[in-house]
Design a protein around this motif. Structure first.
Motif, PDB file in Angstrom:
ATOM      1  N   SER A 551      40.523  43.259  45.714  1.00 37.60           N
ATOM      2  CA  SER A 551      39.118  43.672  45.793  1.00 37.60           C
ATOM      3  C   SER A 551      38.208  42.462  45.860  1.00 37.60           C
ATOM      4  N   THR A 552      38.522  41.420  45.090  1.00 38.95           N
ATOM      5  CA  THR A 552      37.719  40.196  45.103  1.00 38.95           C
ATOM      6  C   THR A 552      37.851  39.475  46.434  1.00 38.95           C
ATOM      7  N   VAL A 553      39.065  39.420  46.987  1.00 36.59           N
ATOM      8  CA  VAL A 553      39.272  38.773  48.287  1.00 36.59           C
ATOM      9  C   VAL A 553      38.449  39.456  49.374  1.00 36.59           C
ATOM     10  N   VAL A 554      38.444  40.794  49.361  1.00 33.16           N
ATOM     11  CA  VAL A 554      37.652  41.546  50.353  1.00 33.16           C
ATOM     12  C   VAL A 554      36.182  41.171  50.255  1.00 33.16           C
ATOM     13  N   ASN A 555      35.680  41.030  49.023  1.00 35.21           N
ATOM     14  CA  ASN A 555      34.264  40.680  48.835  1.00 35.21           C
ATOM     15  C   ASN A 555      33.978  39.243  49.250  1.00 35.21           C
ATOM     16  N   ILE A 556      34.849  38.311  48.859  1.00 34.60           N
ATOM     17  CA  ILE A 556      34.618  36.897  49.180  1.00 34.60           C
ATOM     18  C   ILE A 556      34.616  36.667  50.686  1.00 34.60           C
ATOM     19  N   LEU A 557      35.560  37.287  51.382  1.00 35.39           N
ATOM     20  CA  LEU A 557      35.675  37.087  52.827  1.00 35.39           C
ATOM     21  C   LEU A 557      34.819  38.055  53.626  1.00 35.39           C
TER      22      LEU A 557
END
Length: 565
Positions: A551-557
């Protein structure tokens, strides 16, 4: 899942108008699974859900079958619970140790047979493991009533007191039982912090029980026993009430006459046990139909409840009062009542229908990302697994060694009936390592991954995230191997580069672990699993793992707005 043996001859005798195949066909509609049929030995092995401890004996299953097969309808009841002067006095010293004790007396004209005794002991152990939480919350003692003299005294004593334990030949001190006996080693931790430990004596000062460890030998139950005394000790009244209620209906089905026992405590009010009064839930008839997608009349709903061995009362103005027998400890919400109506209606009578309207759609971006991750990892030789979101506290402790993933951050389940399902996981690492511990007889290397939801408690809310956990198990796996897989995944799936600054924690081997940073933001961790963790789960090979927050990766990228590579 727990399993109970049921005699096929008993089923055929009780439901004589049906074939055995027809009877077995109905069992899954009670939420039961058939694990195996052995007609030659007169056995059918049935797997049941731990939230139905009344199914831990063949009598409990027969009781439910009688309802859906229209043999007996409505709440089973014990109308002839007889009062008695039998009593138990509770000593003040047990107030902060194991303060609750409930009891009942069961009598009949003929002795218990081998099959009944086997069923009763099996049920005892299932109740110990479920409601009793491995005897920590509650434990059960089965005694030969004729070998003891009332009133009884439940008191605290020093560990130097001696008695002859069950199946023993000589007197042993309580300390010796705790240190030298297998049962003492297994359950002694429950009493380790207390100066005094509980024992139950009769009026002639014979020790009949050392709860929750072992009974005395003087009240041993065998096939010459026709009258029983059952005691349940607990740390709270509800557990004792629930267990004794389940056992009461079991003994009544065996043909015993039940007699009450008076419990007189200096720190609780005097109480008469067992407590078998049914309880009630209020809901609307319309709510039932809306939840089930049916259009049943009020009368039909009431009949459905009777077939589920409950009762319903039409209170007028569309209101329904459901009356639930005391042994059905799994029913405590309106939705549970709806499920009982569905069971009484017959799950097999529900017909699947196509939606009245077609709603075209497409996968959301999160699902697209997850599918891409799966494709890359499968291409790298990994196999996907799916584990339950609910795990045990002991597994978390064995894996994280009481490190940063302590109970304080975990979301626990209230009044769980099974120690394997106590909390919502906040990491996938325990689950994936536990999977390796179950696969020790499979070939290595083993390469597994899981995409799963995790839960963590904050001050104001429960946070939910999707995590990815990737792990490798074989004798030479190391940090370099797992990191190369991490870098390959990030490159081919996200066209991104991560950094891995050193980070030490108890559950990774010191100097062989790191945080995972994406654009200088922490997304996860990577490392070699500590040998102590491997030993805790009886693993004999090395394991490496990385885990990060998808979920964090989706937000960061910003993957909700751009197309992934």
């Amino acid at each position: 899942m727990p399993v109970v043996n049921v005699r096929t001859s008993l089923l055929s005798k009780i439901f004589s108008e049906m074939t055995l195949e027809e009877i077995i066909e109905k069992l899954p509609y009670l939420g039961l699974d058939i694990e195996g049929l052995d007609e030659a030995n007169d056995k059918i092995r049935i797997e049941f859900n731990p939230n139905r401890p009344d199914f831990s004996s063949e009598n409990g299953i027969v009781r439910a079958l009688k309802g859906i097969l229209d043999v007996e309808l409505g709440c089973p009841s014990i109308h002839d619970l007889r009062t008695s002067s039998s009593s138990i006095m509770v000593d003040e010293q047990l107030k902060n140790v194991r303060p609750i004790i409930y009891g009942l007396v069961a009598k009949r004209a003929f002795p218990i047979d081998n099959e009944e005794l086997t069923q009763l002991i099996s049920m005892q152990e299932d109740l110990h493991n479920g409601i009793g939480r491995n005897r920590k919350k509650a434990s059960i003692g089965l005694h030969n009533y004729d070998a003891l003299t009332f009133p009884l005294l439940y008191k605290g004593v020093s560990r130097q007191v001696k008695f002859i334990p069950l199946d023993g030949k000589k007197e042993c001190s309580l300390a010796e039982i705790l240190s030298d006996f297998d049962v003492g080693k297994k359950y002694g931790h429950i009493l380790e912090k207390f100066e005094f430990v509980p024992i139950l004596l009769d009026s002639k000062d014979k020790i009949i029980s050392f709860p929750p460890i072992i009974n005395g030998n003087t009240t041993r139950v065998d096939q010459a026993t026709s009258n029983l005394f059952i005691e349940v000790t607990s740390v709270n009244p509800k557990s004792a009430k629930d267990i004794l209620s389940i056992l009461s209906f079991e003994l009544s089905d065996m043909g015993f006459d039940l007699y009450s026992v008076i419990v007189d405590s200096t720190f609780h009010k005097k109480i008469v046990t067992p407590i078998l009064k049914p309880y009630k839930l209020q809901l609307d008839f319309n709510y039932v139909n809306r939840m089930l997608g049916l259009e049943l009349t009020h009368e039909e709903i009431l009949v459905c409840l009777q077939r589920s061995r409950c009762e319903g009362i039409d209170k007028g103005s569309g209101k329904l009062e459901c009356i639930i027998p005391s042994y059905r400890i799994d029913l405590f919400d309106k939705v549970d009542v709806c499920e009982e109506v569905a069971i009484g209606y017959g799950i097999f009578n529900l017909e699947p229908l196509h939606p009245s309207t077609y709603f075209p759609g497409r996968k959301n971006n999160q699902s697209i990302v997850f599918d891409k991750v799966r494709d890359i990892l499968i291409g790298l030789g990994f196999m996907e697994i799916i584990n339950p979101d609910i795990i045990s506290k002991s597994l978390v402790r064995d894996v994280f060694l009481e490190d940063g993933h302590s109970d304080k951050k975990l979301v626990t389940l209230g009044d769980s009936k099974n120690t394997e399902f106590e909390l919502l996981r906040n990491s996938l690492i325990p689950s994936i390592i536990n999977t390796f511990s179950k696969n020790i007889h499979e070939k290595y290397p083993q390469k597994l991954f899981e995409i799963g939801k995790t839960f963590s408690a904050t001050e104001n809310e429960i946070r939910e995230d999707w995590l990815l956990c990737v792990s490798i198990a074989h004798n030479t796996t190391d940090y370099t191997e797992i990191k190369s897989n991490l870098e390959s995944l990030m490159k081919y799936c996200f066209n991104a580069i991560v950094t891995t600054p050193r980070y030490d924690t108890n559950y990774f081997l010191t100097g062989h672990s790191a945080r995972i940073l994406l654009k200088d933001q922490k997304i996860g961790e990577i490392g070699e699993i500590h040998p102590q963790v491997l030993e805790n789960l009886n693993l004999r090979t090395l394991i490496t793992v990385f885990e990060f927050n998808l979920s964090t990766v989706v937000n960061i990228l910003n993957l909700d707005q751009i197309r992934i590579v």
